[in-house]
Design a protein around this motif. Structure first.
Motif, short mmCIF file in Angstrom:
data_model
loop_
_atom_site.label_atom_id
_atom_site.label_comp_id
_atom_site.label_asym_id
_atom_site.label_seq_id
_atom_site.Cartn_x
_atom_site.Cartn_y
_atom_site.Cartn_z
N THR A 40 0.80 -1.24 0.00
CA THR A 40 0.00 0.00 0.00
C THR A 40 0.83 1.29 0.00
O THR A 40 0.33 2.33 -0.43
CB THR A 40 -0.95 0.02 1.21
N LEU A 41 2.07 1.23 0.46
CA LEU A 41 2.89 2.44 0.52
C LEU A 41 3.80 2.52 -0.70
O LEU A 41 4.63 1.63 -0.93
CB LEU A 41 3.73 2.48 1.80
N ALA A 42 3.68 3.58 -1.46
CA ALA A 42 4.44 3.73 -2.70
C ALA A 42 5.94 3.74 -2.44
O ALA A 42 6.43 4.48 -1.58
CB ALA A 42 4.03 5.03 -3.39
N GLY A 43 6.65 2.90 -3.17
CA GLY A 43 8.11 2.88 -3.08
C GLY A 43 8.67 2.19 -1.86
O GLY A 43 9.89 2.13 -1.69
N ALA A 44 7.81 1.64 -1.02
CA ALA A 44 8.28 1.01 0.21
C ALA A 44 8.80 -0.40 -0.04
O ALA A 44 8.17 -1.18 -0.76
CB ALA A 44 7.17 0.98 1.24
N ARG A 45 9.94 -0.71 0.53
CA ARG A 45 10.47 -2.08 0.55
C ARG A 45 10.54 -2.49 2.01
O ARG A 45 11.57 -2.37 2.66
CB ARG A 45 11.85 -2.13 -0.10
N VAL A 46 9.41 -2.94 2.52
CA VAL A 46 9.32 -3.33 3.93
C VAL A 46 9.35 -4.86 3.99
O VAL A 46 8.50 -5.53 3.41
CB VAL A 46 8.03 -2.80 4.58
N VAL A 47 10.34 -5.40 4.68
CA VAL A 47 10.59 -6.84 4.64
C VAL A 47 10.55 -7.44 6.05
O VAL A 47 11.23 -6.94 6.95
CB VAL A 47 11.95 -7.14 3.98
N TYR A 48 9.76 -8.49 6.21
CA TYR A 48 9.76 -9.25 7.45
C TYR A 48 10.95 -10.20 7.44
O TYR A 48 11.19 -10.91 6.46
CB TYR A 48 8.47 -10.06 7.59
N VAL A 49 11.72 -10.21 8.52
CA VAL A 49 12.91 -11.05 8.62
C VAL A 49 12.69 -12.12 9.70
O VAL A 49 12.52 -11.80 10.88
CB VAL A 49 14.16 -10.21 8.95
N ASP A 50 12.71 -13.36 9.29
CA ASP A 50 12.49 -14.48 10.20
C ASP A 50 13.81 -14.90 10.83
O ASP A 50 14.70 -15.41 10.15
CB ASP A 50 11.89 -15.65 9.42
N ILE A 51 13.95 -14.65 12.12
CA ILE A 51 15.15 -15.12 12.83
C ILE A 51 14.84 -16.34 13.69
O ILE A 51 15.75 -17.02 14.17
CB ILE A 51 15.77 -14.02 13.71
N TYR A 52 13.55 -16.62 13.85
CA TYR A 52 13.12 -17.73 14.69
C TYR A 52 13.66 -19.07 14.16
O TYR A 52 14.28 -19.84 14.91
CB TYR A 52 11.59 -17.78 14.75
N THR A 53 13.45 -19.32 12.89
CA THR A 53 13.75 -20.64 12.33
C THR A 53 15.21 -21.01 12.45
O THR A 53 15.56 -22.09 12.95
CB THR A 53 13.31 -20.68 10.85
N THR A 54 16.10 -20.13 12.01
CA THR A 54 17.53 -20.46 12.03
C THR A 54 18.06 -20.59 13.44
O THR A 54 18.80 -21.53 13.76
CB THR A 54 18.33 -19.40 11.26
N LEU A 55 17.69 -19.67 14.33
CA LEU A 55 18.17 -19.74 15.70
C LEU A 55 17.64 -20.98 16.41
O LEU A 55 18.36 -21.63 17.17
CB LEU A 55 17.79 -18.48 16.48
N PHE A 56 16.40 -21.34 16.14
CA PHE A 56 15.81 -22.53 16.75
C PHE A 56 16.58 -23.79 16.32
O PHE A 56 16.85 -24.68 17.13
CB PHE A 56 14.34 -22.66 16.37
N ARG A 57 16.95 -23.84 15.04
CA ARG A 57 17.71 -25.00 14.54
C ARG A 57 19.07 -25.09 15.22
O ARG A 57 19.53 -26.18 15.57
CB ARG A 57 17.88 -24.88 13.03
N ILE A 58 19.72 -23.95 15.40
CA ILE A 58 21.02 -23.95 16.07
C ILE A 58 20.89 -24.43 17.51
O ILE A 58 21.70 -25.23 18.00
CB ILE A 58 21.65 -22.54 16.03
N ILE A 59 19.85 -23.95 18.20
CA ILE A 59 19.64 -24.32 19.60
C ILE A 59 19.32 -25.81 19.72
O ILE A 59 19.81 -26.48 20.63
CB ILE A 59 18.51 -23.47 20.21
N GLN A 60 18.50 -26.31 18.82
CA GLN A 60 18.07 -27.71 18.90
C GLN A 60 19.18 -28.69 18.50
O GLN A 60 19.23 -29.81 19.01
CB GLN A 60 16.85 -27.93 18.01
N ASN A 61 20.05 -28.26 17.61
CA ASN A 61 21.13 -29.14 17.13
C ASN A 61 22.46 -28.38 17.11
O ASN A 61 23.04 -28.17 16.03
CB ASN A 61 20.80 -29.67 15.74
N PRO A 62 22.94 -27.97 18.27
CA PRO A 62 24.13 -27.11 18.30
C PRO A 62 25.36 -27.74 17.66
O PRO A 62 26.15 -27.04 17.01
CB PRO A 62 24.34 -26.85 19.80
N ARG A 63 25.55 -29.04 17.83
CA ARG A 63 26.74 -29.69 17.28
C ARG A 63 26.79 -29.64 15.75
O ARG A 63 27.87 -29.64 15.16
CB ARG A 63 26.83 -31.13 17.77
N ASN A 64 25.62 -29.60 15.14
CA ASN A 64 25.57 -29.49 13.67
C ASN A 64 26.16 -28.17 13.19
O ASN A 64 26.54 -28.04 12.02
CB ASN A 64 24.14 -29.60 13.17
#
Length: 369
Positions: free
Chosen positions: A280-304
């Protein structure tokens, strides 16, 4: 011509000439870091401008009367010369690492840093305040700078920028810079679940809706100031950070599903709201950044990912130590920071941040151009 005459001559110079000389002498030396992110041809990112909480704060809380501080050892043991700067980490935080990857500069100063130089403004500063959130109550509880206060400092920054380089260049910097917004963790983990400060008014569904609405309002305000490239980070897996495991994970200190589900619920609402703004906003590049997925994977499998410990921090016992509780008097430091996912009981190590930033830039950078 004597020194008095020289001074009078300089004072009489016209403003346009001063601006021209400033741009000639200062602008060419403000970007000193080699870019690791490949930008499209003719695309520039002149500055990085950051809002939010302790994930991004580079030292604004140092000048505040609050317990939410990190300007003392052992914070900063892996930073330049091992000096604590107010960053809640052993080294650099994502603010610095993203600026470094984009080739802007290696360190992003806090706006309230007494040593801030005028030329620092040209390549961006950090307004983030540790302990803050989208919910105004979150900042009030610990006496830090709310997002509304961060915006007031940003208004001041815009005026200073205009004085330095003029209206046209100021507008160019705002339009082409990358804005980062990182909040929400303190709202969910502290205000809602730990202190129960909002549970009499909101259930999880309505509270996460409130947070998402406040986040969208904040993005609209940034757009109104001239920002166009805006990255808004979602909440991490809060139920799996060490302090929350200690508080809600039972005897085994497992991940708390309630906090994780609240984070995911907020993230879904935030993502939808930001998509709507982009449309809706002209010229806007507003991006949602998912940090949940990658950090969760690191926490669940730290040795990997090359880590040994993911359920506690490196500082002290790692179960609860953060801010003033993580100090050189009462807290020891682990022998190998690189083996730990978390530096203290709330914040990842620089090594983890580097992994996250590299992954996120690979995934999201081109969406801004």
């Amino acid at each position: 011509m004597n020194s008095s005459s020289n001074l009078k001559f300089l004072v009489c110079l016209r403003r346009p000439f001063l601006l021209f000389m400033f741009s000639v002498l200062v602008l060419p030396i403000t970007t000193t870091t080699k870019a690791l992110v490949k930008l499209p041809p003719n695309v520039t990112v002149p500055a990085l401008i950051v809002f939010g909480d302790s994930i991004m704060d580079t030292g604004n809380n140092n000048v505040l009367k609050t317990v939410v501080k990190a300007d003392f050892p052992p914070y900063g043991i892996d930073f330049q010369d091992g000096v604590p700067t107010g960053r809640f980490c052993d080294g650099k935080v994502p603010t610095d690492l993203i600026a470094e990857e984009l080739g802007i500069k290696s360190i992003v100063p806090a706006y309230l840093n007494p040593s801030l130089k005028p030329e620092d403004l040209l390549t961006g500063v950090c307004f983030a305040s540790s302990g803050s959130g989208y919910d105004p109550l979150t900042s009030k509880i610990v006496s830090v700078i709310p997002l509304s206060g961060q915006l007031r400092y940003f208004e001041e920054y815009i005026e200073k920028l205009k004085e330095l380089v003029g209206e046209e260049r100021k507008d160019f910097i705002l339009e082409n810079s990358l804005f980062l917004v990182v909040s929400s963790s303190n709202d969910i983990a502290t205000t809602y679940f730990t202190l129960h400060a909002r549970q009499s008014e909101y259930d999880v569904v309505s509270y996460t809706s409130l947070m998402a609405d406040l986040a969208s309002d904040f993005v609209h305000k940034l757009y109104g100031y001239g920002a166009r490239r805006i990255a808004v980070f979602g909440a991490p897996p809060l139920g799996c950070i060490p302090s929350q495991r200690t508080l809600a994970g039972g005897l085994v200190r497992g991940c708390d599903d309630n906090r994780n589900e609240a984070a995911k619920l907020f993230n879904a609402k935030l993502s939808a709201g930001l998509d709507s703004i982009s449309r809706t906003l002209a010229g806007a590049r507003v991006v949602y950044v998912d940090i949940y997925t990658t950090l969760f994977r690191i926490i669940q499998n730290p040795r990997n990912y090359g880590f040994e410990v993911a359920d506690r921090g490196c500082c002290g016992t790692g179960d609860l130590e953060v801010a003033v509780l993580c100090n050189k008097i009462t807290s020891s430091v682990c022998s190998d920071v690189s083996a730990y996912v978390f530096w203290d009981s709330f914040h990842p190590t620089e090594r983890v941040y580097r992994m996250l930033v590299s992954k996120l830039l690979d995934e999201y950078a081109q969406k801004f151009f």
